[in-house]
Write an enzyme that holds these catalytic residues in place. Structure first.
Site, PDB file in Angstrom:
ATOM      1  N   GLY A 102       0.816  -1.218   0.000  1.00  0.00           N
ATOM      2  CA  GLY A 102       0.000   0.000   0.000  1.00  0.00           C
ATOM      3  C   GLY A 102       0.845   1.262   0.000  1.00  0.00           C
ATOM      4  O   GLY A 102       0.554   2.214   0.720  1.00  0.00           O
ATOM      5  N   ALA A 103       1.881   1.263  -0.836  1.00  0.00           N
ATOM      6  CA  ALA A 103       2.772   2.433  -0.882  1.00  0.00           C
ATOM      7  C   ALA A 103       2.325   3.446  -1.937  1.00  0.00           C
ATOM      8  O   ALA A 103       3.067   4.367  -2.264  1.00  0.00           O
ATOM      9  CB  ALA A 103       4.203   1.983  -1.151  1.00  0.00           C
TER      10      ALA A 103
ATOM     11  N   GLY B 206       2.122   4.877   3.510  1.00  0.00           N
ATOM     12  CA  GLY B 206       3.032   3.992   2.778  1.00  0.00           C
ATOM     13  C   GLY B 206       3.895   4.768   1.798  1.00  0.00           C
ATOM     14  O   GLY B 206       5.111   4.547   1.699  1.00  0.00           O
TER      15      GLY B 206
ATOM     16  N   SER C 114      -3.316   0.419  15.306  1.00  0.00           N
ATOM     17  CA  SER C 114      -3.917   1.747  15.490  1.00  0.00           C
ATOM     18  C   SER C 114      -4.513   1.925  16.877  1.00  0.00           C
ATOM     19  O   SER C 114      -4.914   0.952  17.528  1.00  0.00           O
ATOM     20  CB  SER C 114      -5.002   2.013  14.466  1.00  0.00           C
ATOM     21  OG  SER C 114      -5.523   3.312  14.697  1.00  0.00           O
TER      22      SER C 114
ATOM     23  N   TYR D 266     -13.065  -2.718  10.406  1.00  0.00           N
ATOM     24  CA  TYR D 266     -11.710  -2.143  10.279  1.00  0.00           C
ATOM     25  C   TYR D 266     -10.972  -2.204  11.619  1.00  0.00           C
ATOM     26  O   TYR D 266      -9.826  -2.645  11.698  1.00  0.00           O
ATOM     27  CB  TYR D 266     -11.802  -0.690   9.800  1.00  0.00           C
ATOM     28  CG  TYR D 266     -10.473   0.056   9.902  1.00  0.00           C
ATOM     29  CD1 TYR D 266      -9.553   0.028   8.853  1.00  0.00           C
ATOM     30  CD2 TYR D 266     -10.135   0.765  11.056  1.00  0.00           C
ATOM     31  CE1 TYR D 266      -8.336   0.702   8.957  1.00  0.00           C
ATOM     32  CE2 TYR D 266      -8.921   1.434  11.170  1.00  0.00           C
ATOM     33  CZ  TYR D 266      -8.029   1.402  10.119  1.00  0.00           C
ATOM     34  OH  TYR D 266      -6.826   2.057  10.227  1.00  0.00           O
TER      35      TYR D 266
HETATM   36  P1  NDP Z   1      -4.369   5.154   2.480  1.00  0.00           P
HETATM   37  O1  NDP Z   1      -5.741   4.844   2.049  1.00  0.00           O
HETATM   38  O2  NDP Z   1      -3.748   6.432   2.056  1.00  0.00           O
HETATM   39  O3  NDP Z   1      -3.390   3.986   2.045  1.00  0.00           O
HETATM   40  C1  NDP Z   1      -3.815   2.655   2.034  1.00  0.00           C
HETATM   41  C2  NDP Z   1      -3.043   1.885   1.002  1.00  0.00           C
HETATM   42  O4  NDP Z   1      -3.523   0.537   1.003  1.00  0.00           O
HETATM   43  C3  NDP Z   1      -3.235   2.412  -0.417  1.00  0.00           C
HETATM   44  O5  NDP Z   1      -1.987   2.379  -1.053  1.00  0.00           O
HETATM   45  C4  NDP Z   1      -4.188   1.412  -1.032  1.00  0.00           C
HETATM   46  O6  NDP Z   1      -4.033   1.234  -2.423  1.00  0.00           O
HETATM   47  C5  NDP Z   1      -3.717   0.144  -0.327  1.00  0.00           C
HETATM   48  N1  NDP Z   1      -4.670  -0.939  -0.496  1.00  0.00           N
HETATM   49  C6  NDP Z   1      -5.996  -0.958  -0.215  1.00  0.00           C
HETATM   50  N2  NDP Z   1      -6.525  -2.123  -0.579  1.00  0.00           N
HETATM   51  C7  NDP Z   1      -5.539  -2.871  -1.098  1.00  0.00           C
HETATM   52  C8  NDP Z   1      -5.465  -4.160  -1.655  1.00  0.00           C
HETATM   53  N3  NDP Z   1      -6.543  -4.929  -1.810  1.00  0.00           N
HETATM   54  N4  NDP Z   1      -4.272  -4.617  -2.082  1.00  0.00           N
HETATM   55  C9  NDP Z   1      -3.178  -3.855  -1.975  1.00  0.00           C
HETATM   56  N5  NDP Z   1      -3.180  -2.611  -1.477  1.00  0.00           N
HETATM   57  C10 NDP Z   1      -4.346  -2.134  -1.037  1.00  0.00           C
HETATM   58  O7  NDP Z   1      -4.381   5.035   4.084  1.00  0.00           O
HETATM   59  P2  NDP Z   1      -3.277   5.360   5.193  1.00  0.00           P
HETATM   60  O8  NDP Z   1      -2.004   5.739   4.576  1.00  0.00           O
HETATM   61  O9  NDP Z   1      -3.905   6.254   6.165  1.00  0.00           O
HETATM   62  O10 NDP Z   1      -3.162   3.942   5.893  1.00  0.00           O
HETATM   63  C11 NDP Z   1      -1.970   3.203   5.929  1.00  0.00           C
HETATM   64  C12 NDP Z   1      -1.936   2.354   7.187  1.00  0.00           C
HETATM   65  O11 NDP Z   1      -1.895   3.197   8.335  1.00  0.00           O
HETATM   66  C13 NDP Z   1      -3.154   1.444   7.378  1.00  0.00           C
HETATM   67  O12 NDP Z   1      -2.715   0.187   7.844  1.00  0.00           O
HETATM   68  C14 NDP Z   1      -3.954   2.133   8.476  1.00  0.00           C
HETATM   69  O13 NDP Z   1      -4.703   1.224   9.227  1.00  0.00           O
HETATM   70  C15 NDP Z   1      -2.824   2.737   9.294  1.00  0.00           C
HETATM   71  N6  NDP Z   1      -3.247   3.841  10.136  1.00  0.00           N
HETATM   72  C16 NDP Z   1      -3.719   5.004   9.594  1.00  0.00           C
HETATM   73  C17 NDP Z   1      -4.118   6.040  10.397  1.00  0.00           C
HETATM   74  C18 NDP Z   1      -4.637   7.309   9.851  1.00  0.00           C
HETATM   75  O14 NDP Z   1      -4.984   8.186  10.675  1.00  0.00           O
HETATM   76  N7  NDP Z   1      -4.723   7.502   8.536  1.00  0.00           N
HETATM   77  C19 NDP Z   1      -4.021   5.931  11.863  1.00  0.00           C
HETATM   78  C20 NDP Z   1      -3.521   4.668  12.323  1.00  0.00           C
HETATM   79  C21 NDP Z   1      -3.123   3.676  11.488  1.00  0.00           C
HETATM   80  P3  NDP Z   1      -4.838   2.135  -3.508  1.00  0.00           P
HETATM   81  O15 NDP Z   1      -4.052   3.391  -3.613  1.00  0.00           O
HETATM   82  O16 NDP Z   1      -4.787   1.292  -4.720  1.00  0.00           O
HETATM   83  O17 NDP Z   1      -6.209   2.341  -2.961  1.00  0.00           O
HETATM   84 MG1  PMR Z   2     -11.172   9.691  16.592  1.00  0.00          MG
HETATM   85  C1  PMR Z   2      -7.539  11.722  21.760  1.00  0.00           C
HETATM   86  C2  PMR Z   2      -8.499  11.661  20.977  1.00  0.00           C
HETATM   87  C3  PMR Z   2      -8.618  11.011  19.652  1.00  0.00           C
HETATM   88  C4  PMR Z   2      -7.678  10.479  18.803  1.00  0.00           C
HETATM   89  C5  PMR Z   2      -6.178  10.446  18.965  1.00  0.00           C
HETATM   90  C6  PMR Z   2      -8.365   9.954  17.682  1.00  0.00           C
HETATM   91  C7  PMR Z   2      -7.763   9.285  16.599  1.00  0.00           C
HETATM   92  N1  PMR Z   2      -9.718  10.177  17.842  1.00  0.00           N
HETATM   93  C8  PMR Z   2      -9.896  10.837  19.055  1.00  0.00           C
HETATM   94  C9  PMR Z   2     -11.080  11.243  19.612  1.00  0.00           C
HETATM   95  C10 PMR Z   2     -12.325  11.205  19.010  1.00  0.00           C
HETATM   96  N2  PMR Z   2     -12.574  10.659  17.788  1.00  0.00           N
HETATM   97  C11 PMR Z   2     -13.554  11.738  19.553  1.00  0.00           C
HETATM   98  C12 PMR Z   2     -13.684  12.436  20.911  1.00  0.00           C
HETATM   99  C13 PMR Z   2     -14.533  11.486  18.632  1.00  0.00           C
HETATM  100  C14 PMR Z   2     -16.023  11.820  18.748  1.00  0.00           C
HETATM  101  C15 PMR Z   2     -16.305  13.119  18.163  1.00  0.00           C
HETATM  102  C16 PMR Z   2     -13.921  10.813  17.526  1.00  0.00           C
HETATM  103  C17 PMR Z   2     -14.591  10.395  16.382  1.00  0.00           C
HETATM  104  C18 PMR Z   2     -13.995   9.684  15.343  1.00  0.00           C
HETATM  105  C19 PMR Z   2     -14.633   9.151  14.172  1.00  0.00           C
HETATM  106  C20 PMR Z   2     -16.051   9.270  13.772  1.00  0.00           C
HETATM  107  N3  PMR Z   2     -12.640   9.353  15.311  1.00  0.00           N
HETATM  108  C21 PMR Z   2     -12.453   8.650  14.212  1.00  0.00           C
HETATM  109  C22 PMR Z   2     -13.625   8.509  13.503  1.00  0.00           C
HETATM  110  C23 PMR Z   2     -13.352   7.719  12.354  1.00  0.00           C
HETATM  111  O1  PMR Z   2     -14.115   7.372  11.466  1.00  0.00           O
HETATM  112  C24 PMR Z   2     -11.897   7.319  12.374  1.00  0.00           C
HETATM  113  C25 PMR Z   2     -11.827   5.846  12.572  1.00  0.00           C
HETATM  114  O2  PMR Z   2     -12.255   5.309  13.558  1.00  0.00           O
HETATM  115  O3  PMR Z   2     -11.238   5.169  11.616  1.00  0.00           O
HETATM  116  C26 PMR Z   2     -11.170   3.773  11.855  1.00  0.00           C
HETATM  117  C27 PMR Z   2     -11.349   8.025  13.604  1.00  0.00           C
HETATM  118  C28 PMR Z   2     -10.088   8.139  14.154  1.00  0.00           C
HETATM  119  N4  PMR Z   2      -9.808   8.786  15.321  1.00  0.00           N
HETATM  120  C29 PMR Z   2      -8.452   8.740  15.548  1.00  0.00           C
HETATM  121  C30 PMR Z   2      -7.853   8.016  14.493  1.00  0.00           C
HETATM  122  C31 PMR Z   2      -6.397   7.737  14.389  1.00  0.00           C
HETATM  123  C32 PMR Z   2      -8.852   7.640  13.657  1.00  0.00           C
HETATM  124  C33 PMR Z   2      -8.717   6.883  12.369  1.00  0.00           C
HETATM  125  C34 PMR Z   2      -7.740   6.028  11.971  1.00  0.00           C
HETATM  126  C35 PMR Z   2      -7.438   4.646  12.391  1.00  0.00           C
HETATM  127  O4  PMR Z   2      -7.659   4.139  13.456  1.00  0.00           O
HETATM  128  O5  PMR Z   2      -6.869   4.067  11.545  1.00  0.00           O
END
Ligand code: NDP
Ligand code: PMR
Length: 387
Positions: free
Chosen positions: A80-81, A86, A213, A262
């Site tokens: 997923g780069a 990535g 995450s 997820y």
């Molecule tokens: P992106 O959507 O930007 O990147 C995801 C990548 O995964 C893309 O390159 C996508 O490809 C690829 N992908 C999806 N489906 C497939 C598949 N079937 N085969 C191969 N590749 C695939 O998301 P992020 O960069 O945010 O996420 C990267 C990682 O970081 C994930 O594991 C996520 O859980 C983790 N993460 C993200 C957070 C965030 O806040 N964004 C927080 C915590 C963790 P394509 O470009 O083709 O869609």
């Molecule tokens: Mg969240 C300290 C507070 C904190 C942090 C670090 C995150 C990270 N979030 C926080 C708080 C809250 N979030 C609060 C108070 C709310 C209610 C308003 C809230 C809501 C929310 C939603 C609806 N947050 C979300 C969503 C998503 O759809 C995202 C998610 O769950 O993706 C799976 C998300 C996220 N919050 C984060 C992070 C890192 C995400 C997304 C990414 C992930 O886990 O990969």
């Protein structure tokens, strides 16, 4: 053909000081793109790729003038780069000159454009096709990678999909619910198959990293926002996550919840890392790690969320929770876990504080439950055809 001709020079990522061997090797990797997307005559090139001895291929040993060996360039595979974290990590690692990045992606052309757009130098990366939604594709990727003749020094299981608005499940080629199928099962098979390759590497610190995450950890505020992650007794997974003939959710729930699927997949990622550590670290010396890179609120991960969420999520994270991190900064964090000499400890879930200093974070009770990890491992082995 015109499109193909226009794309070949950049997508092949020919090394600057390139020799034919290196070019041919990258060509072999290029050919792992499904042939229907880009028709390239394949057989003769494949044959050459096998026959040609590597001279200055990625990961080959380098020697100084006085004959002393220096540390060779490392080879890291990042799934997923093509976007987000990535891509940012691929760029950060390639820029050091110490790493050759294999960008393992499902969309070859998108990745080629992304690498170019990010300013990654030609020759610093190779793109190989990998669709984690198909176990055949995972196996094909491993074959292609081996055929390209590079060592494997680090593997980053980074790709993921998030389907928060989906009311019904979709399924992988093998019939598994898509979020868990891609984020966990595809990576589970990839990691298991590539363990051998990591083991063969002579690189001083070999690492296998799986993205976790905060939202999969219920010992945090973010992990307590509904729907909460929870695998239950894994009965849905054991039943094959097939939806129609059982549950598409790991815990066996009747109703499908894309956001929970997820978060559940992230628990699986963190449990898998720890189980790998328990089973293989001592024997192999490989470092197994997971991480929460921060909230990268601008990435493609939220592409399926409603537009209002996508608009408000970045400022909410920046100014309210202060958990926001830019894609570039998150890329540096992941690059650290791949290559920083101080992060060799295995079995760790890394996080960063406000000053971007890394620390060993605590996982929730469920995400660190060894019995659940073992059970997850055994069921996953069956689902991907390893047991
Ligand atoms: P992106 O959507 O930007 O990147 C995801 C990548 O995964 C893309 O390159 C996508 O490809 C690829 N992908 C999806 N489906 C497939 C598949 N079937 N085969 C191969 N590749 C695939 O998301 P992020 O960069 O945010 O996420 C990267 C990682 O970081 C994930 O594991 C996520 O859980 C983790 N993460 C993200 C957070 C965030 O806040 N964004 C927080 C915590 C963790 P394509 O470009 O083709 O869609
Ligand atoms: Mg969240 C300290 C507070 C904190 C942090 C670090 C995150 C990270 N979030 C926080 C708080 C809250 N979030 C609060 C108070 C709310 C209610 C308003 C809230 C809501 C929310 C939603 C609806 N947050 C979300 C969503 C998503 O759809 C995202 C998610 O769950 O993706 C799976 C998300 C996220 N919050 C984060 C992070 C890192 C995400 C997304 C990414 C992930 O886990 O990969």
């Amino acid at each position: 053909m015109a499109l193909q001709a226009a794309l070949l020079p950049s997508t092949l990522s020919v090394p600057k000081k390139g020799n034919l061997a290196a070019v041919v090797k990258d060509t072999a990797a290029f050919l792992s793109v499904p042939q229907k997307k880009l028709q390239v005559p394949s057989l003769s090139v494949r044959a050459q790729a096998v026959a040609t001895a590597p001279v200055a291929t990625p990961g080959a040993s380098t020697a100084t003038k006085d004959g002393k060996k220096t540390l060779r360039q490392g080879v890291v595979v990042i799934t997923g780069a093509s976007s987000g974290l990535g891509l940012a990590a691929a760029k950060a690692l390639a820029e050091t000159g110490k790493w050759h990045v294999v960008m393992a992606c499902r969309d070859f052309l998108k990745t080629a454009k992304a690498a170019k757009g990010a300013g990654m130098a030609e020759g610093s990366y190779t793109i190989m096709h990998l669709d984690l939604a198909s176990l055949d594709s995972v196996r094909q990727f491993v074959d292609n990678f081996r055929r390209a003749g590079m060592p494997l020094d680090s593997l980053v299981c980074n790709a993921a999909i998030y389907r928060p608005t989906a009311r019904t499940p979709t399924f992988t080629a093998d019939g598994y619910e898509m979020s868990v199928g891609v984020n966990h099962l595809g990576h589970f098979l990839l990691a298991r198959l590539l363990l051998d390759d990591l083991q063969k590497s002579d690189y001083p610190s070999r690492r296998l990293i799986i993205l976790g995450s905060i939202t999969g950890n219920t010992n945090t505020l973010a992990g307590n926002i509904p729907p909460k992650a929870g695998l239950g007794d894994l009965r849905g997974l054991a039943g094959g996550l097939r939806g129609q003939n059982g549950s598409a959710m790991i815990d066996g729930s009747e109703s499908f919840d894309g956001a929970k699927a997820y978060k559940d997949s992230k628990i699986c990622n963190m449990l898998t890392m720890q189980e790998l550590h328990r089973r293989y670290h001592e024997e192999t010396g490989i470092t197994f790690a997971s991480l929460y890179p921060g909230c990268i609120a601008t990435t493609g991960l939220f592409r399926e969320h409603i537009p209002l969420f996508r608009l408000l999520f970045p400022p909410f994270q920046k100014f309210i929770t202060k958990g926001f991190v830019s894609e570039a900064e998150s890329g540096k964090r992941l690059a650290q876990v791949v290559s920083d000499p101080s992060l060799t400890k295995s079995g760790v879930y890394w996080s960063w504080n406000k000053d971007s200093a890394s620390f060993e974070n605590q996982l929730s009770q469920e995400a660190s439950d060894p019995e659940k990890a073992r059970k997850l491992w055994e069921i996953s082995e069956k689902l991907v055809g390893l047991a």
